[in-house]
Design a protein around this motif. Structure first.
Motif, PDB file in Angstrom:
ATOM      1  N   ILE A   1      48.428  40.361  35.692  1.00  0.00           N
ATOM      2  CA  ILE A   1      47.322  41.303  35.357  1.00  0.00           C
ATOM      3  C   ILE A   1      46.465  40.563  34.453  1.00  0.00           C
ATOM      4  O   ILE A   1      46.873  39.823  33.538  1.00  0.00           O
ATOM      5  CB  ILE A   1      47.611  42.482  34.749  1.00  0.00           C
ATOM      6  N   GLY A   2      44.999  41.002  34.548  1.00  0.00           N
ATOM      7  CA  GLY A   2      44.135  40.097  33.753  1.00  0.00           C
ATOM      8  C   GLY A   2      42.612  40.712  33.894  1.00  0.00           C
ATOM      9  O   GLY A   2      42.638  41.767  34.584  1.00  0.00           O
ATOM     10  N   ASN A   3      41.620  40.254  33.398  1.00  0.00           N
ATOM     11  CA  ASN A   3      40.364  40.623  33.438  1.00  0.00           C
ATOM     12  C   ASN A   3      39.420  40.032  34.422  1.00  0.00           C
ATOM     13  O   ASN A   3      38.263  39.899  33.982  1.00  0.00           O
ATOM     14  CB  ASN A   3      39.720  40.636  31.962  1.00  0.00           C
ATOM     15  N   GLN A   4      40.218  39.127  35.254  1.00  0.00           N
ATOM     16  CA  GLN A   4      39.346  38.047  35.850  1.00  0.00           C
ATOM     17  C   GLN A   4      39.091  38.246  37.491  1.00  0.00           C
ATOM     18  O   GLN A   4      40.253  38.842  38.006  1.00  0.00           O
ATOM     19  CB  GLN A   4      40.203  36.835  35.677  1.00  0.00           C
ATOM     20  N   ASP A   5      38.083  38.086  37.999  1.00  0.00           N
ATOM     21  CA  ASP A   5      38.077  38.345  39.627  1.00  0.00           C
ATOM     22  C   ASP A   5      38.228  36.712  40.235  1.00  0.00           C
ATOM     23  O   ASP A   5      37.704  35.780  39.575  1.00  0.00           O
ATOM     24  CB  ASP A   5      36.479  38.627  40.032  1.00  0.00           C
ATOM     25  N   VAL A   6      39.007  36.858  41.164  1.00  0.00           N
ATOM     26  CA  VAL A   6      39.597  35.583  41.641  1.00  0.00           C
ATOM     27  C   VAL A   6      38.985  35.182  42.948  1.00  0.00           C
ATOM     28  O   VAL A   6      39.006  35.990  43.870  1.00  0.00           O
ATOM     29  CB  VAL A   6      40.923  35.667  41.955  1.00  0.00           C
ATOM     30  N   PRO A   7      38.328  34.074  43.087  1.00  0.00           N
ATOM     31  CA  PRO A   7      37.535  33.740  44.564  1.00  0.00           C
ATOM     32  C   PRO A   7      38.493  33.333  45.413  1.00  0.00           C
ATOM     33  O   PRO A   7      39.819  33.281  45.234  1.00  0.00           O
ATOM     34  CB  PRO A   7      36.639  32.500  44.097  1.00  0.00           C
ATOM     35  N   PRO A   8      38.098  33.428  46.810  1.00  0.00           N
ATOM     36  CA  PRO A   8      39.196  32.991  47.905  1.00  0.00           C
ATOM     37  C   PRO A   8      39.807  31.708  47.756  1.00  0.00           C
ATOM     38  O   PRO A   8      39.424  30.825  47.487  1.00  0.00           O
ATOM     39  CB  PRO A   8      38.287  33.164  49.119  1.00  0.00           C
ATOM     40  N   SER A   9      41.148  31.743  48.275  1.00  0.00           N
ATOM     41  CA  SER A   9      41.981  30.428  47.906  1.00  0.00           C
ATOM     42  C   SER A   9      41.944  30.149  49.642  1.00  0.00           C
ATOM     43  O   SER A   9      42.322  28.869  49.934  1.00  0.00           O
ATOM     44  CB  SER A   9      43.236  30.774  47.558  1.00  0.00           C
TER      45      SER A   9
END
Ligand SMILES: O=C(O)C(=O)C[C@]1(C(=O)O)C=C[C@@H](O)C=C1
Length: 365
Positions: free
Chosen positions: A270-278
């Motif tokens: 869990i965090g505060n970051q949006d992750v782009p597609p891998s």
């Protein structure tokens, strides 16, 4: 038999290969430092640099496994690269990762498996504290258990998502092996009490019924806490894993006592970051529907018509009313994919509330 001469020649070859590997690791690390400089140099006003890139790490590890030609096993090769990347990231930014403690828990093992050993891990006393620590910005990320293949959902984690505004940035799966452990003062044939976390006692229920049917089973806050207690008691044993055993200097009476050999736990980052597609991602959402006939059908229909794979659906009581529920749903795909965007749009028109917890790479290791 191998001659002394042959052995010496092979060791010389290994020495020279090690030298080349080391030079290449240093070159890679310098590259990562350049990446950090580029990231710092391209920031807009007020923007913070994002050093940790889970989607890129997943792609790197996947490629390592795909091109591996042996004899080292795919997973072992990926683990080596996991550690190299962990050291490279630490040069860009030392990460602090909160986990459900104390030291020696499976959550800590999951954190180290996911981020590698170059991160600083911080034990928290409860799942909710992991959420609060990350929400307050005191740690960059948190690691919390979410489901076990034998015992099902970890409700504390699901409920914490209802109270905090954090995103899911990744997942990690850990094979859980439990051992019956004793300390140096324990009399192995006089065990009258076995400590462990309630979930672990449940995962070893059949084994305990067979071998220790009349021994008292005491549920404590964590397996590591169970191991800590056993150290000072001559008639007690603990059920815990390798990390807790080595941390508290306990030895196994019996190893791998879990009832199901494929016993695994899934953890979320869990965090505060949006992750782009891998390219190989999952998305998690929380959704609540009106309490009316056909609501569940309405909820699932967009997934069916867009041919989206659901990997999990869990129900929890909602915080807003008696006998009303929220659904936690995981499915394959990224929220940036047009098909997934369409599902989310259709859901949001029919739902009372919809929250996207995040899209993140599927576990590689
Ligand atoms: O590619 C990047 O963005 C990097 O920062 C490099 C690197 C790596 O060592 O490969 C390091 C950290 C990131 O989490 C992902 C990859």
């Amino acid at each position: 038999m191998m001659s002394e001469h042959e052995l010496k020649a092979l060791r010389l070859r290994i020495d020279s290969l090690d030298e080349r590997i080391q030079e290449l690791i240093s070159e890679r690390a310098r590259c990562a430092q350049d990446v950090a400089r580029v990231k710092m140099g391209t920031l807009a006003e007020g923007e913070k640099p994002v050093f940790y890139r889970p989607e890129r790490e997943a792609q790197v590890l996947k490629r390592v496994m795909e091109r591996n030609g042996g004899p080292v096993r795919d997973e072992d090769m990926a683990r080596l690269f996991r550690e190299i990347m962990s050291c490279c990231l630490a040069l860009e930014e030392p990460l602090h990762v909160a986990y459900l403690g104390p030291e020696g828990t499976f959550s800590q093992a999951a954190a180290l498996k996911h981020f590698g050993k170059a991160v600083v891990t911080r034990p928290m006393a409860a799942i909710d504290e992991v959420f609060r620590e990350v929400a307050a910005g005191a740690s960059n990320f948190g690691v919390v258990p979410v489901e076990n293949s034998t015992e099902g959902a970890v409700n504390h984690t699901l409920d914490s998502f209802l109270e905090h505004n954090l995103s899911i940035c990744g997942e990690v799966e850990l094979r859980i092996h439990h051992h019956l452990l004793i300390g140096e003062n324990t009399k192995a044939d006089s065990i009258t009490r076995i400590y462990s976390h309630a979930q672990s006692l449940a995962q070893c229920r059949k084994w305990l019924d067979s071998y220790y049917p009349s021994v008292e089973r005491v549920a404590v806050a964590s397996n590591a806490e169970a191991a800590r207690r056993v150290k000072g008691e001559w008639n007690s044993a603990a059920i815990a894993g390798d990390m807790a055993a080595s941390l508290y200097g306990l030895t196994p009476v019996q190893q791998k006592i879990e009832d199901r050999p494929d016993n695994s736990t899934r953890f979320l980052i869990i965090g505060n970051q949006d992750v782009p597609p891998s390219g190989d991602d999952k998305t998690s959402i929380i959704v609540s529907m009106q309490n009316k006939p056909g609501a569940l059908h309405e909820l699932l229909l967009p997934f069916h018509t867009n041919n989206i794979d659901l990997s999990r659906i869990e129900t929890r009581p909602s915080r807003s009313g008696k006998w009303t529920y929220v659904f936690f749903i995981d499915f394959l795909g990224h929220q940036a994919d047009p098909l997934i965007r369409d599902v989310l749009e259709r859901l949001s028109t029919g739902a009372v509330a919809l929250k996207v917890l995040g899209s993140y790479p599927r576990a590689v290791l």
